[in-house]
Design a protein around this motif. Structure first.
Motif: not given
Length: 440
Positions: A312-330
């Motif tokens: 829905f957000c246009g898909g991936y524009k680059r191959l993702p190395k990491k997908v996170i549920m939540g923020g990058p810190m926690m």
């Protein structure tokens, strides 16, 4: 509005609030949703529907009689395809209800705004709504609102800090659902007999501070507190201290010092629920990161698979190395984007390889940056040493149990040591030892 002088340690992080001014969009209903029965801290729910059953939006589909729990409702109308065990993002096998949607979004005919006259009615209604902590903790809210010492609890502290980089879903709640926030505050204060409310907001959100300050300027019992933009202002102990001046001691709950803490989106939901009767069936989340084509804030039905949200957000524009549920810190890194949205998700972040890269770990140089960054004044390198030695007594003396795993120590470490993870493992070690000895 108040700017308090009390400040704890922390770190400066890049805010990356790229979607602050992106008004929330509602994504189309997916063909299938996968609704987990384990969306809260505590005992998982038992499914109340079977394969072949037709369900409606807001219908109760999972519950349990266990005290630490929260019911689960259908986020769509459609037909139950199966009830099966599916691996969660935590690696646990969770009972999951798979529903094929009919795209009609027919509301459950039994829904209506709750009738509340007493504190007990209010607590029951909050439980019936399925609400859990929406800031990430997923603790059942009805338990938080029903402390054993409720006569001594007189203060409400609301977390509007949203200190994690990238995430702006709480900010959009403040800007788009302001009246719901105020209605929620009034309901909580009325039925829990609270005397004062503090709303803590970081100063990188001036428009939200201005809006809420203007709407509460004639309310002597509500204070909007401007916090410095320094991570982790939204952490419970930090937020309590910097808004009220009270110190939450190790092993204590906020209620023990007369306080209830709630996330601002949780409070807004209460304001909405008591007007509509619709339980928690959708989430406002931020979708961002260097691998996402069109970062947005969106509403998505609970149970939507992550790849559908990304699409829905246009898909991936680059191959993702990491997908996170939540923020990058926690937040929680997931192993593939077929996982589904749960109640306490507030963001989906996808990063390409360059942004997800973590440098090689090297030897500790004893610089002390981790200790200077820790908002709770812990000593991560000492904890790491005693964890390696499995020295339980030393770990207890170092107060590892109060570590909130905010990641400040790992973030500032020039040696790239995963200190926050070591702290988490050390806490588990201590807990297991104490349980074995009958101390907990």
């Amino acid at each position: 509005m108040a700017l308090l002088k009390r400040q704890l340690q922390g770190i400066k992080v890049d805010h990356c609030k790229n979607t602050m001014n992106h008004v929330t969009e509602t994504m189309p209903i997916p063909d299938y949703v996968y609704i987990s029965m384990s969306q809260h801290i505590g005992v998982p729910c038992d499914p109340l529907v079977e394969s072949g059953d037709y369900v409606t939006v807001g219908q109760l589909i999972g519950d349990t009689g266990a005290p630490v729990s929260a019911p689960v409702h259908s986020s769509v109308s459609g037909t139950v395809v199966s009830v099966e065990e599916i691996m969660s993002s935590l690696g646990t096998m969770d009972k999951t209800i798979v529903i094929r949607t009919d795209n009609k979004q027919t509301p459950c005919p039994e829904l209506s705004p709750p009738t509340v006259q007493t504190r007990e009615d209010f607590i029951k209604a909050v439980r019936a709504s399925g609400l859990v902590g929406l800031g990430g903790a997923a603790f059942p809210t009805h338990i938080k609102y029903n402390p054993k010492n409720f006569e001594q609890v007189k203060t409400l502290v609301i977390n509007g800090a949203e200190c994690e980089p990238f995430i702006t879903s709480d900010y959009r709640t403040m800007m788009e659902d302001t009246q719901d926030i105020l209605d929620g505050i009034r309901l909580i204060m009325k039925y829990l007999e609270l005397e004062h409310c503090y709303v803590g907001i970081e100063d990188n959100k001036p428009e939200a501070i201005k809006l809420l300050s203007g709407m509460t300027e004639k309310s002597a019992d509500i204070s909007i507190v401007k916090l410095l933009s320094k991570y982790p202002k939204g952490a419970e102990r930090v937020l309590i201290y910097e808004t009220t001046g009270k110190v939450l001691a190790p092993g204590k709950l906020p209620a023990d010092i007369g306080i209830i803490v709630s996330n601002i989106t949780s409070v807004a939901f209460i304001g909405q629920y008591f007007k509509t009767g619709m339980p928690l069936v959708r989430k406002r989340i931020t979708v961002d990161g260097s691998a996402v084509s069109a970062p947005k804030n969106i509403f998505a039905p609970i149970g939507t698979q992550i790849y559908e949200i990304i699409n829905f957000c246009g898909g991936y524009k680059r191959l993702p190395k990491k997908v996170i549920m939540g923020g990058p810190m926690m937040g929680r890194s997931i192993y593939h984007d077929g996982k589904s949205l749960i109640k306490n998700n507030n963001a989906i972040l996808a990063f390409h390889e360059e942004q997800a890269f973590i440098g090689k770990e090297t030897a500790c140089i004893n610089c002390g940056r981790c200790t200077r960054a820790c908002p709770l004044y812990l000593m991560p390198t000492a904890i790491a040493r005693e964890y390696k030695a499995e020295n339980i007594d030393a770990l207890i003396k170092l107060k590892v149990s109060i570590c909130m795993e905010c990641g400040c120590c790992s973030y500032v470490c020039p040696a790239k040591k995963q200190l926050s993870m070591i702290n988490r493992l050390a806490k588990v070690l201590v807990k297991e030892a104490q349980s074995k000895n009958g101390k907990i």
